[in-house]
Structures are given as C-alpha cells and as structure tokens.
Design an enzyme around this catalytic site. Structure first.
Site, short mmCIF file in Angstrom:
data_model
loop_
_atom_site.label_atom_id
_atom_site.label_comp_id
_atom_site.label_asym_id
_atom_site.label_seq_id
_atom_site.Cartn_x
_atom_site.Cartn_y
_atom_site.Cartn_z
N ARG A 2 0.77 -1.24 0.04
CA ARG A 2 0.04 0.00 0.03
C ARG A 2 0.82 1.19 -0.05
O ARG A 2 0.76 2.14 0.81
CB ARG A 2 -0.92 0.03 1.13
CG ARG A 2 -1.83 -1.15 1.38
CD ARG A 2 -3.05 -1.24 0.52
NE ARG A 2 -3.67 -2.21 0.44
CZ ARG A 2 -4.92 -2.69 0.77
NH1 ARG A 2 -5.22 -1.87 2.14
NH2 ARG A 2 -5.56 -3.76 1.49
N ARG A 6 -4.82 5.83 -0.68
CA ARG A 6 -5.90 6.98 -0.38
C ARG A 6 -5.18 8.23 0.37
O ARG A 6 -5.72 9.05 0.39
CB ARG A 6 -7.12 6.61 0.39
CG ARG A 6 -7.93 5.79 -0.34
CD ARG A 6 -8.89 5.07 0.31
NE ARG A 6 -8.44 3.87 0.97
CZ ARG A 6 -8.98 2.71 1.58
NH1 ARG A 6 -10.22 2.89 1.51
NH2 ARG A 6 -8.24 1.97 2.30
N ARG A 15 -9.06 7.91 -8.37
CA ARG A 15 -10.33 6.91 -7.91
C ARG A 15 -11.61 7.40 -8.00
O ARG A 15 -12.50 6.72 -7.94
CB ARG A 15 -9.81 6.65 -6.31
CG ARG A 15 -8.87 5.51 -6.15
CD ARG A 15 -9.58 4.26 -6.39
NE ARG A 15 -10.43 3.56 -5.28
CZ ARG A 15 -11.54 3.18 -5.28
NH1 ARG A 15 -12.26 3.66 -6.49
NH2 ARG A 15 -12.42 2.86 -4.17
N ASP A 52 -3.55 -5.81 -6.69
CA ASP A 52 -4.23 -6.21 -5.47
C ASP A 52 -4.05 -7.66 -5.60
O ASP A 52 -4.42 -8.48 -6.53
CB ASP A 52 -5.87 -5.79 -5.52
CG ASP A 52 -6.22 -6.09 -4.02
OD1 ASP A 52 -6.35 -5.03 -3.20
OD2 ASP A 52 -6.69 -6.94 -3.64
N TYR A 128 -10.22 -15.37 1.80
CA TYR A 128 -11.60 -14.39 1.16
C TYR A 128 -12.36 -15.36 0.21
O TYR A 128 -13.40 -14.81 0.28
CB TYR A 128 -10.63 -13.35 0.18
CG TYR A 128 -10.14 -12.38 0.98
CD1 TYR A 128 -10.92 -11.05 1.46
CD2 TYR A 128 -8.77 -12.02 1.14
CE1 TYR A 128 -10.29 -10.12 2.02
CE2 TYR A 128 -8.13 -11.09 1.98
CZ TYR A 128 -8.90 -10.01 2.25
OH TYR A 128 -8.35 -9.14 2.88
O1 CP3 Z 1 1.51 -0.47 -2.62
C1 CP3 Z 1 1.11 -0.54 -3.36
O2 CP3 Z 1 0.96 0.75 -3.78
C2 CP3 Z 1 0.36 -1.55 -4.09
C3 CP3 Z 1 -1.01 -1.68 -3.99
C4 CP3 Z 1 -1.63 -2.70 -3.05
C5 CP3 Z 1 -3.08 -2.76 -3.08
N1 CP3 Z 1 -3.79 -3.96 -2.33
C6 CP3 Z 1 -4.06 -1.80 -3.66
C7 CP3 Z 1 -5.43 -1.49 -2.78
C8 CP3 Z 1 -1.32 -3.92 -2.39
C9 CP3 Z 1 0.24 -4.69 -2.36
C10 CP3 Z 1 -2.64 -4.82 -1.90
C11 CP3 Z 1 -2.14 -5.98 -1.30
C12 CP3 Z 1 -3.50 -6.47 -0.65
N2 CP3 Z 1 -4.87 -6.38 -0.88
C13 CP3 Z 1 -3.41 -7.15 0.64
C14 CP3 Z 1 -2.09 -7.43 1.28
C15 CP3 Z 1 -1.32 -6.54 2.12
C16 CP3 Z 1 -1.93 -6.14 3.12
O3 CP3 Z 1 -2.49 -4.91 3.06
O4 CP3 Z 1 -2.09 -6.95 4.20
C17 CP3 Z 1 -4.60 -7.58 0.83
C18 CP3 Z 1 -5.17 -8.32 2.14
C19 CP3 Z 1 -5.43 -7.03 0.05
C20 CP3 Z 1 -7.07 -7.17 0.00
C21 CP3 Z 1 -7.67 -5.67 0.01
N3 CP3 Z 1 -7.56 -4.84 -0.98
C22 CP3 Z 1 -8.57 -5.32 0.90
C23 CP3 Z 1 -9.16 -6.07 2.26
C24 CP3 Z 1 -8.88 -4.09 0.38
C25 CP3 Z 1 -10.05 -2.95 1.21
C26 CP3 Z 1 -9.74 -2.62 2.32
C27 CP3 Z 1 -9.24 -1.17 2.27
O5 CP3 Z 1 -8.24 -0.58 2.70
O6 CP3 Z 1 -10.28 -0.31 1.63
C28 CP3 Z 1 -8.32 -3.63 -0.70
C29 CP3 Z 1 -8.52 -2.55 -1.56
C30 CP3 Z 1 -7.35 -1.98 -1.86
N4 CP3 Z 1 -6.19 -2.56 -2.55
C31 CP3 Z 1 -6.98 -0.35 -1.65
C32 CP3 Z 1 -5.64 -0.49 -2.33
C33 CP3 Z 1 -5.00 0.93 -2.43
C34 CP3 Z 1 -7.79 0.52 -1.05
C35 CP3 Z 1 -9.04 0.56 -1.71
C36 CP3 Z 1 -9.40 1.94 -2.48
O7 CP3 Z 1 -8.45 2.68 -3.24
O8 CP3 Z 1 -10.54 2.38 -2.22
#
Ligand code: CP3
Length: 318
Positions: A2, A6, A15, A52, A128
């Site tokens: 991440r 956001r 977004r 993701d 999931y």
């Molecule tokens: O670092 C980066 O720039 C790479 C982006 C990245 C995302 N997801 C984009 C994302 C990475 C490395 C992930 C991995 C990911 N996704 C994991 C493993 C890492 C961790 O956090 O433990 C997991 C468990 C997920 C599953 C996931 N994706 C969830 C649970 C959510 C929703 C939760 C939230 O924070 O809203 C996402 C959505 C997501 N993937 C976001 C981002 C930036 C946020 C959503 C948005 O922009 O609205």
C-alpha cells in the site's frame, strides 16, 4: 505495501473516476498509480506495482468485487469440492494488464529504483474465497481446512500464484513479495499442516529467480515456520521488536517494522520510533526499513517524506 493509496490526493483524484479493479486491469492506469510514490518520493529505495492480491481470483472463477468504501466481497464463495473443481487454472491473458503495467513502470523508472511484484499467499487468498470477504474469526476457512476440499483448493491457488509471479518476473519485476496477511489467525499446528506445504511449494518453484519477501501480520508465533516455508526476506509487523524477530529467523534478511500509525504522530515521536527500529537493526546487513503494514489513509504525505529522508540520513552515516 500500500505504497500508493488514499493518503495521496493524486490517487484520490484518479479513484474519483475509476473503480479499484478498473485501475488494476488497465495497464496505463495501474502504471500511472504505481508511479505516484516514486514521483512524490524520489528517494524511495523501491517501487511496488499497483495491483491487488485478490485480482488473481477472478480468472479462476471467483467473482470478487469491491463495494463503495467497503472491503472486498465475493458473490460465489467456495464451499464444496464441486466449487473447487469448477475453478479454472490461471491463463496467460487474464492478468496481462498487470504484466503490461510492470513493463510500463520499468520503462518510466529507468533503473532509478527496483520494482517489486507481488501476490497473495494461498491461505490469505483462500480466506477471502471461502469467507466471501474479510473476516474476524475465519470460521468457514477453519472448518474447510480440516476437510480434503482444502488440499485441492490450496493446490489450485498455489499453482495460480506460481504462474502469476513467474509472469511478473518475466515482465521485469526485480523482487517479489508474498502476502500472507491474515495467516496469524492460525495456531502453529494448523499453519504447519494446512498452510506451510503450499506456501513452500511457491518459494521452491521460484528459487533462483528473484529475491522474495514473505510477509504476514500478527504472526510472531509463526516466524520460525514461515521461515521454514521460505523467503529470502521475512517481513514483520510492528508487534514484535525487530531484533527479537530477527534472532528467530536465522540468517534471512528482514523487512520492517515501524507501526504505520506512527506516521500520524508528531514528527518528533515518528523519528524517535524510526530510530528505535534502526537501533534494533544495529547496522546489520539485510535490513529493509519499512512499515509493519500499509500506509494508512489519513497519513500526512509530509510525514512519509520526512521518514524517508530521516532513515536515509541515519543509515548513510554508516
Ligand atoms: O503498495 C501499493 O501501491 C500496491 C497496492 C496494493 C493494493 N493491495 C492496492 C489496494 C497491495 C500491495 C495490495 C495487497 C493487498 N490487498 C493485501 C495484502 C497486503 C495487506 O494489506 O495486508 C490484502 C489483504 C488486500 C485485499 C484488499 N484490497 C482489501 C482488504 C481491500 C479493502 C480494504 C481497504 O483498505 O479499503 C483492498 C482494496 C485496496 N487495494 C486498496 C488499495 C490501495 C484501497 C481501496 C481504495 O482505493 O478504495
């Protein structure tokens, strides 16, 4: 992890017009978002491709979606052997935008920093797929785990992950990270029996390609077993002091482990805690300074910049 997200106004802007899955599945958009952190923080030591972990489930036949402001949700959670039998193997085309995005980002980075590719580990993906979304107690996954259906599911997920990671390396990823974010919910006996063999298969399959980081949260009790499963680098969250974690993973490199919430604290506190992580690393080679989890949405961008500058200033003195 991440790294983009956001907390950046440029990301929130993109977004506003695009769903998260659209960004991930449009190479130009994924590349543009991946480039936000390297542009904003040119001193970063690495970039990570914007994608993701759940993306891989769609081509297998798991209908994953992201609702407005909620976490992920799945329309057809996996419950039975027939559900697992219906899963398709990952083909070369479905996630082509990810590989194309890697190629674009590599070109734009022009060697200024390495690019990290990634995938979810089989347990976290299965959690999931079986729960139908995020979960607190993972009761469905834990029930399925003790049946033969689990073996088939985990093997199919491991196959898909190996395929996806290999493609990312072919596209130019110079390092990989395997996210087993939620595996800490399991006790060590369950990890050894129901998770380790499948994660190990992934690390074994990729041996000799690029270095791989093996990451989980709330996994202090699993460190030795995660190390046994594999990974050139073990990624740790902030709950365990870095030196205590390092002494338990042997000769491996370590990544971590500042609490992401520290980035919301006053500057003086942030830098003090960063120094604490560095003190525990004690200048040993093989430490990748990082947060213990992803950057949180309310994080001030200036604090990210200050942290990067501070860590570089401190470590350059050695
Ligand atoms: O670092 C980066 O720039 C790479 C982006 C990245 C995302 N997801 C984009 C994302 C990475 C490395 C992930 C991995 C990911 N996704 C994991 C493993 C890492 C961790 O956090 O433990 C997991 C468990 C997920 C599953 C996931 N994706 C969830 C649970 C959510 C929703 C939760 C939230 O924070 O809203 C996402 C959505 C997501 N993937 C976001 C981002 C930036 C946020 C959503 C948005 O922009 O609205």
């Amino acid at each position: 992890m991440r790294q983009a997200g956001r907390y950046q106004k440029e990301y929130r802007e993109i977004r506003r017009n695009h769903a998260i899955l659209d960004i991930c599945l449009t190479a130009e958009l994924a590349a543009e978002v991946s480039m936000l952190p390297p542009r904003q923080f040119p001193d970063l030591d690495a970039a990570i491709i914007f994608s993701d972990i759940l993306l891989i489930l769609r081509p297998l036949g798991v209908q994953i979606g992201f609702g407005q402001g909620e976490g992920p949700s799945i329309a057809n959670p996996i419950q039975t052997q027939a559900d697992v039998d219906a899963l398709r193997p990952l083909d070369g085309e479905s996630l082509q935008p990810v590989y194309d995005a890697i190629r674009i980002v590599k070109r734009e980075l022009a060697g200024r920093m390495p690019l990290i590719g990634f995938a979810g580990a089989p347990f976290t993906l299965a959690s999931y797929a079986v729960e139908g979304g995020s979960s607190r107690n993972y009761l469905k996954a834990k029930a399925l785990m003790i049946t033969p259906v689990w073996v088939a599911l985990m093997n199919k997920l491991a196959d898909a992950v190996i395929f996806h990671l290999r493609r990312q390396v072919e596209a130019g990823a110079e390092m990989l990270q395997l996210f087993d974010s939620w595996v800490g919910t399991l006790g060590s006996d369950d990890y050894r029996e129901y998770v380790l063999p499948y994660s190990k298969r992934i690390f074994d399959a990729l041996r000799g390609s690029v270095p791989i980081i093996h990451f989980a949260t709330e996994s202090a009790h699993l460190l030795e077993l995660m190390t046994e499963a594999g990974g050139d680098v073990i990624g740790v969250d902030w709950r365990l002091p870095l030196d205590a974690a390092w002494s338990r993973i042997g000769k491996r490199a370590i990544q971590g482990n500042l609490d992401p919430a520290t980035l919301l604290a006053p500057r003086e506190h942030l830098l003090r805690r960063a120094d604490e992580v560095l003190r525990r690393a004690a200048g040993r080679p093989g430490h990748i300074f990082n947060l213990g989890h992803g950057v949180l949405p309310p994080t001030p961008v200036e604090n990210v910049a200050a942290l990067i500058e501070h860590v570089h200033a401190r470590t350059a003195q050695r």
